[in-house]
Design a protein around this motif. Structure first.
Motif, mmCIF file in Angstrom:
data_model
loop_
_atom_site.group_PDB
_atom_site.id
_atom_site.type_symbol
_atom_site.label_atom_id
_atom_site.label_comp_id
_atom_site.label_asym_id
_atom_site.label_seq_id
_atom_site.Cartn_x
_atom_site.Cartn_y
_atom_site.Cartn_z
ATOM 1 N N ALA A 37 21.254 12.189 -19.376
ATOM 2 C CA ALA A 37 21.749 11.127 -20.255
ATOM 3 C C ALA A 37 20.737 10.875 -21.357
ATOM 4 O O ALA A 37 19.527 11.102 -21.182
ATOM 5 C CB ALA A 37 21.998 9.842 -19.468
ATOM 6 N N PHE A 66 25.474 8.778 -18.097
ATOM 7 C CA PHE A 66 25.061 10.048 -17.501
ATOM 8 C C PHE A 66 26.210 11.046 -17.456
ATOM 9 O O PHE A 66 27.358 10.710 -17.154
ATOM 10 C CB PHE A 66 24.516 9.826 -16.081
ATOM 11 C CG PHE A 66 23.058 9.482 -16.064
ATOM 12 C CD1 PHE A 66 22.098 10.458 -15.865
ATOM 13 C CD2 PHE A 66 22.649 8.173 -16.279
ATOM 14 C CE1 PHE A 66 20.749 10.136 -15.857
ATOM 15 C CE2 PHE A 66 21.303 7.840 -16.273
ATOM 16 C CZ PHE A 66 20.346 8.822 -16.074
ATOM 17 N N THR A 109 16.794 13.104 -16.904
ATOM 18 C CA THR A 109 17.565 14.011 -16.056
ATOM 19 C C THR A 109 17.049 13.954 -14.631
ATOM 20 O O THR A 109 15.882 13.622 -14.389
ATOM 21 C CB THR A 109 17.498 15.460 -16.596
ATOM 22 O OG1 THR A 109 18.325 16.286 -15.786
ATOM 23 C CG2 THR A 109 16.086 16.002 -16.540
ATOM 24 N N VAL A 133 16.181 4.281 -14.933
ATOM 25 C CA VAL A 133 17.340 5.062 -14.465
ATOM 26 C C VAL A 133 17.374 5.125 -12.940
ATOM 27 O O VAL A 133 18.229 5.811 -12.376
ATOM 28 C CB VAL A 133 17.320 6.485 -15.065
ATOM 29 C CG1 VAL A 133 17.387 6.432 -16.583
ATOM 30 C CG2 VAL A 133 16.092 7.257 -14.602
ATOM 31 N N PHE A 160 22.154 15.870 -13.486
ATOM 32 C CA PHE A 160 22.571 14.683 -14.233
ATOM 33 C C PHE A 160 21.672 14.533 -15.452
ATOM 34 O O PHE A 160 20.453 14.720 -15.363
ATOM 35 C CB PHE A 160 22.476 13.432 -13.360
ATOM 36 C CG PHE A 160 23.378 13.456 -12.157
ATOM 37 C CD1 PHE A 160 24.585 12.789 -12.156
ATOM 38 C CD2 PHE A 160 23.027 14.181 -11.011
ATOM 39 C CE1 PHE A 160 25.424 12.821 -11.056
ATOM 40 C CE2 PHE A 160 23.855 14.217 -9.909
ATOM 41 C CZ PHE A 160 25.056 13.530 -9.918
#
Length: 724
Positions: A436, A509, A474, A445, A434
């Motif tokens: 973003a 994401f 990430t 996050v 993942f």
């Protein structure tokens, strides 16, 4: 075709054949010099293969681009060292062995620093029987020849106390042996088939010599074109299979026609001109159909598929050119000696040779055509039912990419996969990544990580990481299911569609990683496949209409070819995905069909099916123009082409079967599909379905806008062929 009682001139193709016949030494020298020059340039300075199937607008491609932008330190290939010791990794003998192996890996000039699992508890299972560590490769361009010694060294370090294995993409590539003698086996099989068909070593050698010279030039040229259209590493193997099959087949059709014309009293030069003017014309149409079908891959919009299509099309194009230029020159050297060094032929009871002209007796193929024509509806229904039954598994086809879990069981990459799956879960080899972009380092996050971690099917997640520039975050999640499991694909969709949109900040994401990339590529291919099929069918039908001047026959060809390809797809699904006879055919485990295989199979098989359709219908058309009787034309056309189409199909089957002897799982799948399709096409389709459907259609076979409904045939005194 039209007839005349004057010596044939034959038009442009026949004129080209006469030129090559008369200037045979010049033509042969030009071919040899040209192929040598292209081979020197292509194999010496050609582009390296490109196996990067990433890119595009998918979520995984965007995630990869974001990671490459903000986490450059995470780029580059890695290997994974898997360790398993029943006594535990803390056993003194085991520890010495492990530390010695890690030190050797760390000291290699192609690896980066290797962290020992004895220094990081997260790399060891709770029972301390299994451990792992990552081995970074120092250069993204490390060759598999550099990795192979590492794989061998780790494998040799295993003993009764500990099992060690290296996994990862580069380890798989390093362990995959070269194709080996598979093409040689195919050539030998083709030679045997040609010798049986022709009964002469000279006639046998001409198609093989023509095809080999053309393939050498075609493959070298594809290496050069790779600078403009990059292609994956299996392109040469695939191109060699296709080129060898069509190259021998195209030469076979022309040599057969040449022998027929010699037998009917033609001089060698006239026979060459006639063979190229008739069979050569069909070769050009058939080869063009294959090229058009291959270029249909361009609508898939995938960079490497475009490269594969261009490269394979070049090889087919060169074999076409060789068939109408190089082969006439070689025939000029043989002349009447085409039947030299022949097999002894049995003689019939009447004292004439068994290969006497077909018009003197009814051949088995002609008698078979009569059987089908007496019960055309029954034959068509039975043939159609067989094809539909074989095609049924296609409805359950799943697409994917081979991974370590489907490699041969003696490979280090498979052993590594099994150890890691046992110790860290089956999803360890299918990580979800993942990523973003965030506003600042202080962005929280954790809600996204917790939402993903709480999703059913997720084993665990890693702590989030913030990029050096503070603009991206990430983390990774490991599913409870493996890379090839359908549940993993369902999990990816659930995370994208439900979990991320509902989590605070989750809409920013992107979900990527190799597993998600494979899923995205499969779905993109599946969505574009119908468009490619429609384009290939439409363009091929236009070409066939131009050749045979019949809309009905073009429609018949499209339908029966779709049925035979569907049957081939179904068999591939049953063997590869369902596991029926999989181990016996070289597939160690059941797996999804490789994403590019159905994409590549369709244009190649549709083109090859059109080859046989062109050669059969061209001969039927000639007979119809001569007699005006559709039933007789079908029977005679089938009789005059059955032997050569059977030989051509047998050669194709022999060539494609050799792919099952090679190491590449994906190439094996494609080869299996093509073997099945060619076999079905040359038996059920050409011998049953096509004559049955043509019998049912009758005069409607020859319908063409603006053509009169009936015609009167006036047989000529001398059988001579000229293009219209």
């Amino acid at each position: 075709m039209t007839k005349t009682e004057t010596p044939r001139t034959g038009g442009a193709l026949a004129g080209l054949a006469r030129f090559c016949y008369r200037r045979r030494r010049l033509v042969l020298l030009a071919w040899i010099a040209g192929v040598l020059a292209v081979a020197f340039a292509g194999f010496g300075y050609g582009a390296p293969p490109d196996n990067d199937f990433s890119g595009g607008d998918s979520g995984s491609a965007k995630a990869q681009a974001l990671i490459e932008k903000h986490f450059p330190e995470r780029q580059g290939d890695t290997l994974t060292l898997a360790i398993k010791a029943e006594k535990g990794i803390d056993d003194p003998a085991v520890r010495r062995k492990v530390e010695k192996t890690i030190a050797a890996l760390d000291a290699s000039p192609v690896t980066g620093p290797v962290v020992s699992p004895y220094q990081d508890e997260s790399l060891v299972t709770k029972d301390r029987r299994i451990a792992r560590t990552t081995v970074p490769l120092s250069d993204r361009e490390v060759a598999k020849a550099d990795v192979k010694p590492l794989v061998d060294e780790v494998k040799d370090a295993s003993d009764g106390t500990v099992v060690l294995a290296l996994g990862g993409y580069m380890a798989e590539k390093a362990e995959t042996p070269p194709q080996g003698p598979a093409e040689g086996v195919g050539i030998l099989a083709a030679a045997v088939i040609l010798f049986i068909a022709f009964g002469s070593l000279v006639a046998m050698g001409l198609p093989i010599a023509t095809a080999l010279l053309a393939i050498a030039g075609g493959l070298a040229l594809t290496k050069l074109v790779g600078h403009l259209a990059p292609a994956p590493d299996f392109t040469l193997v695939f191109g060699a299979m296709i080129g060898l099959g069509v190259g021998i087949d195209y030469a076979l059709f022309i040599v057969t026609r040449y022998k027929d014309d010699l037998r009917d009293g033609e001089e060698p030069e006239g026979a060459v001109a006639g063979a190229v003017g008739t069979a050569g014309r069909a070769v050009l149409f058939a080869g063009t159909t294959v090229v058009i079908a291959l270029m249909g891959l361009l609508v898939m919009g995938q960079r490497l598929m475009t490269g594969l299509a261009v490269a394979t099309s070049i090889t087919v194009l060169i074999t076409m050119i060789a068939a109408v230029t190089l082969l006439p020159a070689l025939l000029g050297f043989t002349g009447y000696k085409i039947n030299s060094l022949r097999l002894p032929r049995r003689r019939s009871r009447a004292g004439r040779p068994a290969d006497a002209p077909a018009r003197e007796r009814r051949t088995p193929a002609e008698r078979w055509a009569g059987v089908v024509q007496r019960r055309p509806l029954t034959a068509a229904v039975l043939a159609g039912a067989i094809l539909l039954l074989l095609a049924a598994p296609t409805l359950s086809m799943r697409l994917g990419q081979p991974d370590a879990s489907v490699q041969p069981r003696d490979r280090s990459s498979y052993v590594s996969h099994e150890i890691l799956a046992e110790g860290f879960g089956p999803g360890y080899g299918a990580p979800l990544i993942f990523a973003a972009e965030i506003g600042s380092r202080d962005a929280d996050v954790r809600p996204v990580v917790e939402a993903v971690g709480g999703t059913e099917g997720i084993a665990h997640t890693t702590p989030p990481r913030i990029s050096e520039d503070g603009r991206a975050a990430t983390f990774m999640a490991f599913p409870t299911t493996g890379y090839q499991d359908e549940a993993t694909a369902d999990l990816v969709h659930e995370l994208r569609d439900d979990v991320l949109p509902r989590a605070p900040g989750g809409e920013a994401f992107l979900l990527g990683g190799p597993n998600a990339g494979t899923i995205d590529a499969a779905e993109e291919s599946g969505s574009r496949l119908p468009l490619m099929i429609a384009v290939v069918i439409a363009m091929s039908m236009v070409l066939l209409i131009a050749l045979v001047r019949s809309v009905t026959i073009a429609l018949q060809a499209a339908v029966v070819n779709l049925l035979s390809i569907g049957a081939a797809y179904g068999v591939v699904v049953a063997v590869v995905q369902w596991g029926w006879l999989g181990p016996a055919l070289g597939f160690p485990a059941a797996m999804p069909v490789t994403t590019w295989v159905p994409m590549m199979m369709f244009p190649v098989l549709f083109g090859l099916s059109m080859d046989y359709q062109v050669f059969l219908i061209s001969r039927v058309r000639e007979e119809y123009e001569r007699t005006g009787d559709t039933r007789a034309a079908v029977a005679r056309g089938l009789a005059r082409t059955a032997k050569v189409i059977t030989a051509a199909a047998a050669i194709m089957i022999a060539v494609f079967t050799t792919s099952l002897l090679g190491p590449d799982i994906a190439v094996k799948q494609g080869g299996l599909g093509m073997v099945v399709a060619v076999f079905i096409d040359a038996t059920v389709v050409r011998m049953v379905l096509v004559p049955a459907v043509m019998e049912l259609c009758g005069k409607a076979n020859w319908w063409f806008p603006g053509r009169p409904a009936t015609r009167t045939a006036e047989p000529p005194k001398v059988r001579v062929y000229q293009p219209n």
